[in-house]
Design a protein around this motif. Structure first.
Motif, short mmCIF file in Angstrom:
data_model
loop_
_atom_site.label_atom_id
_atom_site.label_comp_id
_atom_site.label_asym_id
_atom_site.label_seq_id
_atom_site.Cartn_x
_atom_site.Cartn_y
_atom_site.Cartn_z
N LEU A 108 0.83 -1.21 0.00
CA LEU A 108 0.00 0.00 0.00
C LEU A 108 0.86 1.27 0.00
CD1 LEU A 108 -3.11 0.08 0.17
CD2 LEU A 108 -2.86 0.62 2.59
N HIS A 109 1.94 1.21 0.77
CA HIS A 109 2.82 2.39 0.87
C HIS A 109 3.93 2.37 -0.20
CE1 HIS A 109 1.47 4.43 4.59
NE2 HIS A 109 0.90 3.25 4.79
N LYS A 110 3.86 1.36 -1.09
CA LYS A 110 4.86 1.22 -2.17
C LYS A 110 6.29 1.23 -1.63
CE LYS A 110 1.93 3.26 -5.74
NZ LYS A 110 0.80 3.74 -4.97
N ARG A 111 6.49 0.52 -0.50
CA ARG A 111 7.82 0.44 0.10
C ARG A 111 8.57 -0.74 -0.52
NH1 ARG A 111 8.81 4.96 1.78
NH2 ARG A 111 8.27 5.66 3.87
N GLN A 112 9.73 -0.46 -1.09
CA GLN A 112 10.56 -1.52 -1.68
C GLN A 112 11.55 -1.99 -0.63
OE1 GLN A 112 10.00 -2.60 -4.69
NE2 GLN A 112 8.59 -0.98 -5.36
N VAL A 113 11.56 -3.29 -0.35
CA VAL A 113 12.59 -3.84 0.54
C VAL A 113 13.17 -5.07 -0.16
CG1 VAL A 113 11.64 -3.03 2.75
CG2 VAL A 113 10.85 -5.18 1.82
N THR A 114 14.43 -5.39 0.14
CA THR A 114 15.08 -6.49 -0.60
C THR A 114 14.41 -7.83 -0.33
OG1 THR A 114 16.82 -5.90 0.94
CG2 THR A 114 17.46 -6.05 -1.36
N ASP A 115 14.13 -8.11 0.94
CA ASP A 115 13.49 -9.39 1.24
C ASP A 115 12.24 -9.08 2.07
OD1 ASP A 115 12.68 -11.82 2.26
OD2 ASP A 115 14.72 -12.55 2.59
N LYS A 116 11.09 -9.08 1.40
CA LYS A 116 9.84 -8.65 2.04
C LYS A 116 9.52 -9.50 3.27
CE LYS A 116 5.11 -8.55 0.60
NZ LYS A 116 4.20 -8.60 -0.51
N LYS A 117 9.67 -10.83 3.13
CA LYS A 117 9.30 -11.71 4.24
C LYS A 117 10.22 -11.46 5.45
CE LYS A 117 8.33 -16.34 5.66
NZ LYS A 117 8.63 -17.74 5.52
N ALA A 118 11.54 -11.37 5.17
CA ALA A 118 12.49 -11.17 6.27
C ALA A 118 12.21 -9.82 6.95
CB ALA A 118 13.92 -11.21 5.73
N HIS A 119 11.88 -8.80 6.16
CA HIS A 119 11.60 -7.47 6.71
C HIS A 119 10.38 -7.54 7.65
CE1 HIS A 119 11.34 -3.07 6.66
NE2 HIS A 119 10.03 -3.24 6.61
N CYS A 120 9.31 -8.19 7.16
CA CYS A 120 8.09 -8.27 7.98
C CYS A 120 8.34 -9.12 9.23
CB CYS A 120 6.94 -8.86 7.16
SG CYS A 120 6.44 -7.79 5.81
N MET A 121 9.08 -10.21 9.08
CA MET A 121 9.37 -11.07 10.25
C MET A 121 10.18 -10.29 11.29
SD MET A 121 7.80 -13.87 10.26
CE MET A 121 8.56 -14.62 11.68
N HIS A 122 11.10 -9.46 10.81
CA HIS A 122 11.91 -8.67 11.74
C HIS A 122 10.99 -7.82 12.63
CE1 HIS A 122 14.70 -5.61 13.20
NE2 HIS A 122 13.87 -4.69 12.69
N TRP A 123 10.01 -7.17 11.99
CA TRP A 123 9.13 -6.30 12.79
C TRP A 123 8.19 -7.12 13.66
CZ3 TRP A 123 10.11 -1.71 14.23
CH2 TRP A 123 10.99 -0.95 13.46
N LEU A 124 7.72 -8.26 13.16
CA LEU A 124 6.83 -9.09 13.99
C LEU A 124 7.59 -9.62 15.20
CD1 LEU A 124 4.82 -10.89 11.18
CD2 LEU A 124 3.97 -9.21 12.82
N GLU A 125 8.85 -10.01 14.97
CA GLU A 125 9.64 -10.51 16.11
C GLU A 125 9.89 -9.41 17.12
OE1 GLU A 125 12.76 -12.49 14.01
OE2 GLU A 125 11.45 -14.24 13.70
N ARG A 126 10.16 -8.20 16.64
CA ARG A 126 10.39 -7.09 17.59
C ARG A 126 9.17 -6.86 18.47
NH1 ARG A 126 13.43 -1.69 16.51
NH2 ARG A 126 13.54 -1.89 18.76
N PHE A 127 8.00 -7.15 17.93
CA PHE A 127 6.78 -6.97 18.72
C PHE A 127 6.33 -8.27 19.38
CE2 PHE A 127 6.65 -3.01 16.41
CZ PHE A 127 6.12 -2.13 17.34
#
Ligand code: ATP
Length: 297
Positions: A108-127
């Motif tokens: 939705l925010h058109k954010r490009q990240v190299t590894d989408k799954k790893a990026h999302c997991m990083h934030w889920l783990e932080r929380f």
């Protein structure tokens, strides 16, 4: 530099409903939040906090006045570029998993990240949501839903975070973790505008606090200014000898409350009596100091 948030004479009147007359929920609020600043918006139930946030995030239109995010009027959808928003009691699509919800946020925010799954997991783990990343959010507790919504907002690496009661529904450890994560985001240059009923929760985070009461911004203060409004300090020490005016506490400790102007004199007396100073702090909590400001004005 363009302000992150610029609000001028903002007013909101809710229209008449059934027998109730129109209700003025915001009565001309003006406020500027600089980029990189954390602003805590404090007020009792019904003060107008959520109304202001809904206007800032484009959920609702103001009756009068202006509000801009990074120089763009809030009724222009471009104002929401790079905005992370978590409403009070966020409702999540309960057929999705946290991983899918965070992925949708990036798209939705058109954010490009190299590894989408790893990026999302990083934030889920932080929380603390790593273990439930692939479970549908149906049945999540209030705290888990709140943490998912916060992870979703932070994963898009927003330039501005607007959070309505971000700590509500969290247990004490959850509250501390979220405050730590928000403090890191702030250190990285992010701007935060958050509301809370409870000043204590956000006093570690905010550069400035605004107190809203009955739709009016009654006071804006930094934590240091609030502490400075308290003219008495509490001194606690440890020592064998009694010192004039000090009250004994268990374990050889002593305590006294003195006017700020008498602090050095008290400390010198403690030094002379061979006491070790344990703490010196304002007698009022920031919360009480704030109430004094409001009642005094
Ligand atoms: N849709 C609405 N129609 C009429 N009145 C409303 C509406 N939404 C809010 N209000 C009233 O406007 C006032 C401000 O409400 P708002 O939700 O902004 O307060 P708040 O400070 O966020 O409160 P809380 O801390 O309880 O969430 C309240 O008196 C509320 O009853």
């Amino acid at each position: 530099m363009t302000a992150a948030i610029d609000i001028h004479d903002l007013r909101k009147t809710y229209p008449r409903r059934w027998a109730s007359p129109p209700f003025e929920a915001l009565k001309g609020v003006s406020l500027t939040v600089a980029e990189g600043e954390t602003f805590g918006f404090i007020g009792p139930n019904g003060a107008g906090k959520s109304t202001l946030i809904k206007i800032l995030t484009g959920v609702m239109r103001a009756t009068a006045g202006t509000a801009q995010l990074f120089g763009v009027a809030v009724d222009n959808s471009a104002a929401r570029t790079g905005l992370g928003y978590v409403p009070e009691n966020p409702s999540l699509p309960d057929y999705l998993t946290p991983l899918e919800i965070l992925g949708m946020g990036l798209a939705l925010h058109k954010r490009q990240v190299t590894d989408k799954k790893a990026h999302c997991m990083h934030w889920l783990e932080r929380f603390g949501l790593g273990d439930v990343a692939n479970k549908t959010v149906r049945g999540f507790s209030k705290g888990m839903a709140q943490r998912t919504a916060l992870a979703h907002a932070l994963a898009v690496q927003p330039r501005l975070l607007i959070l309505d009661e971000p700590l509500s529904g969290l247990d004490p450890i959850g509250r501390r973790d979220v405050v730590d994560i928000l403090a890191d985001y702030r250190k990285g240059g992010g701007t935060i505008f958050l509301t809370s009923h409870v000043l204590h929760d956000v006093e570690r985070l905010a550069d400035r606090f605004g107190l809203i009461h009955k739709g009016e911004l009654r006071a804006v203060r930094s934590p240091a200014e609030l502490a400075g409004e308290d003219d008495r300090v509490l001194v606690r020490s440890q020592g064998a000898a009694a010192v004039d005016g000090m009250q004994p506490e268990p374990g050889g400790r002593w305590v006294i409350e003195v006017p700020r102007t008498a602090l050095w004199q008290t400390l010198r007396a403690l030094e002379a009596a061979g006491h070790a100073v344990i703490e010196v702090k304002p007698t009022l909590s920031l919360e009480t100091a704030f109430l004094h400001v409001v009642q005094g004005g």
